[in-house]
Design an enzyme around this catalytic site. Structure first.
Site, mmCIF file in Angstrom:
data_model
loop_
_atom_site.group_PDB
_atom_site.id
_atom_site.type_symbol
_atom_site.label_atom_id
_atom_site.label_comp_id
_atom_site.label_asym_id
_atom_site.label_seq_id
_atom_site.Cartn_x
_atom_site.Cartn_y
_atom_site.Cartn_z
ATOM 1 N N ARG A 69 54.433 4.937 23.809
ATOM 2 C CA ARG A 69 53.155 4.427 23.302
ATOM 3 C C ARG A 69 52.939 2.958 23.663
ATOM 4 N NH1 ARG A 69 53.313 7.780 17.595
ATOM 5 N NH2 ARG A 69 51.850 9.428 18.163
ATOM 6 N N THR A 114 52.941 4.809 15.833
ATOM 7 C CA THR A 114 51.627 5.440 15.992
ATOM 8 C C THR A 114 50.628 4.493 16.661
ATOM 9 O OG1 THR A 114 52.084 6.643 13.944
ATOM 10 C CG2 THR A 114 49.800 6.665 14.722
ATOM 11 N N TYR A 146 46.120 19.901 12.853
ATOM 12 C CA TYR A 146 46.122 18.624 12.119
ATOM 13 C C TYR A 146 45.622 18.782 10.688
ATOM 14 C CZ TYR A 146 47.261 15.666 16.183
ATOM 15 O OH TYR A 146 47.897 15.036 17.227
ATOM 16 N N LYS A 203 48.646 14.037 25.106
ATOM 17 C CA LYS A 203 47.253 14.050 24.630
ATOM 18 C C LYS A 203 46.240 13.821 25.764
ATOM 19 C CE LYS A 203 48.417 12.610 19.895
ATOM 20 N NZ LYS A 203 48.107 11.643 18.796
ATOM 21 N N GLU A 237 54.716 23.702 13.733
ATOM 22 C CA GLU A 237 53.959 23.335 14.928
ATOM 23 C C GLU A 237 54.384 24.166 16.146
ATOM 24 O OE1 GLU A 237 52.953 18.725 13.603
ATOM 25 O OE2 GLU A 237 54.466 19.068 15.139
ATOM 26 N N ARG A 241 60.604 10.931 18.339
ATOM 27 C CA ARG A 241 59.804 9.903 17.647
ATOM 28 C C ARG A 241 60.204 8.506 18.137
ATOM 29 N NH1 ARG A 241 55.384 11.568 14.467
ATOM 30 N NH2 ARG A 241 55.510 9.446 13.679
ATOM 31 N N ASN A 243 46.732 7.656 21.682
ATOM 32 C CA ASN A 243 48.099 7.143 21.774
ATOM 33 C C ASN A 243 49.051 8.063 22.554
ATOM 34 O OD1 ASN A 243 48.318 9.079 19.846
ATOM 35 N ND2 ASN A 243 49.044 7.748 18.212
ATOM 36 N N HIS A 291 52.106 13.260 20.880
ATOM 37 C CA HIS A 291 52.374 13.704 19.507
ATOM 38 C C HIS A 291 53.829 14.137 19.437
ATOM 39 C CE1 HIS A 291 52.143 15.953 15.718
ATOM 40 N NE2 HIS A 291 52.904 16.847 16.331
HETATM 41 O O1 CDP Z 1 51.096 10.827 15.593
HETATM 42 P P1 CDP Z 1 51.830 10.180 14.421
HETATM 43 O O2 CDP Z 1 52.681 11.166 13.664
HETATM 44 O O3 CDP Z 1 52.599 8.961 14.856
HETATM 45 O O4 CDP Z 1 50.702 9.619 13.429
HETATM 46 P P2 CDP Z 1 49.939 10.325 12.217
HETATM 47 O O5 CDP Z 1 49.821 9.319 11.138
HETATM 48 O O6 CDP Z 1 50.544 11.642 11.885
HETATM 49 O O7 CDP Z 1 48.474 10.550 12.794
HETATM 50 C C1 CDP Z 1 48.181 11.601 13.684
HETATM 51 C C2 CDP Z 1 47.295 11.068 14.774
HETATM 52 O O8 CDP Z 1 46.018 10.730 14.228
HETATM 53 C C3 CDP Z 1 47.770 9.777 15.432
HETATM 54 O O9 CDP Z 1 48.754 9.990 16.420
HETATM 55 C C4 CDP Z 1 46.480 9.224 16.001
HETATM 56 O O10 CDP Z 1 46.119 9.883 17.217
HETATM 57 C C5 CDP Z 1 45.469 9.622 14.921
HETATM 58 N N1 CDP Z 1 45.188 8.542 13.954
HETATM 59 C C6 CDP Z 1 44.005 7.803 14.068
HETATM 60 O O11 CDP Z 1 43.206 8.053 14.980
HETATM 61 N N2 CDP Z 1 43.730 6.800 13.172
HETATM 62 C C7 CDP Z 1 44.588 6.530 12.162
HETATM 63 N N3 CDP Z 1 44.290 5.553 11.294
HETATM 64 C C8 CDP Z 1 45.783 7.259 12.038
HETATM 65 C C9 CDP Z 1 46.066 8.265 12.949
HETATM 66 MG MG MG Z 2 52.190 12.781 12.458
#
Ligand code: CDP
Ligand code: MG
Length: 140
Positions: A104, A93, A51, A11, A128, A87, A114, A117
């Site tokens: 992370r 996350t 997204y 990212k 994707e 993962r 973070n 992805h």
């Molecule tokens: O990336 P990951 O699959 O771990 O998390 P996600 O729940 O699919 O969310 C996608 C991305 O959105 C995260 O990696 C964060 O960059 C962002 N995010 C955020 O800014 N605030 C949140 N409350 C949840 C996610």
């Molecule tokens: Mg995700």
């Protein structure tokens, strides 16, 4: 578990800090192979589409702004159990919750910034990878 493919993104917070190589080293160290890779700068339209399942979430607009704020590195990773392996090496996350030794925990700035992805399942990975790469760009 058979060999699998997953989509990985480095990212903008990581490209900005010049740590893409450190992150790739972590992924390779976990037994994943980079079989496609390109550095791009997404337009809003591309980030929104990628997204789109997060549309309507309170963080969606800021996430799109962040993901279009600088260059990113798109990658296809391949290996045994690649989706779960990626993962695991990424960590949770929110870096506050991430296990020690994960990408992370080590590199993320905060919940939004973070660093990486990773696809969360086989169907997501397929979608994707298809959104980000042509077949001819994936060279295992
Ligand atoms: O990336 P990951 O699959 O771990 O998390 P996600 O729940 O699919 O969310 C996608 C991305 O959105 C995260 O990696 C964060 O960059 C962002 N995010 C955020 O800014 N605030 C949140 N409350 C949840 C996610
Ligand atoms: Mg995700």
């Amino acid at each position: 578990m058979a060999s699998e493919r997953t989509l990985s993104i480095i990212k903008p917070d990581a490209t900005e800090r010049n740590i893409t190589g450190l992150i790739v080293a972590r992924l390779e160290g976990a037994g994943l192979r980079v079989i496609a890779q390109k550095r791009v700068w997404w337009k809003k339209k591309e980030a929104k589409k990628f997204y789109d399942i997060h549309e309507g979430q309170p963080y969606f607009k800021d996430l799109v702004a962040f993901m279009t704020s600088g260059p990113i590195v798109l990658q296809v990773l391949e290996g045994e159990d690649a989706i779960a392996k990626n993962r695991a090496v990424m960590g949770a996350t929110n870096p506050v919750d991430a296990e020690p030794g994960t990408i992370r925990k080590e590199f993320a700035v905060n919940l939004q910034r973070n660093s990486v992805h990773g696809s969360d399942g086989p169907e997501t990975a397929k979608r994707e990878i298809g959104l980000c790469f042509k077949k001819s760009e994936i060279v295992g």
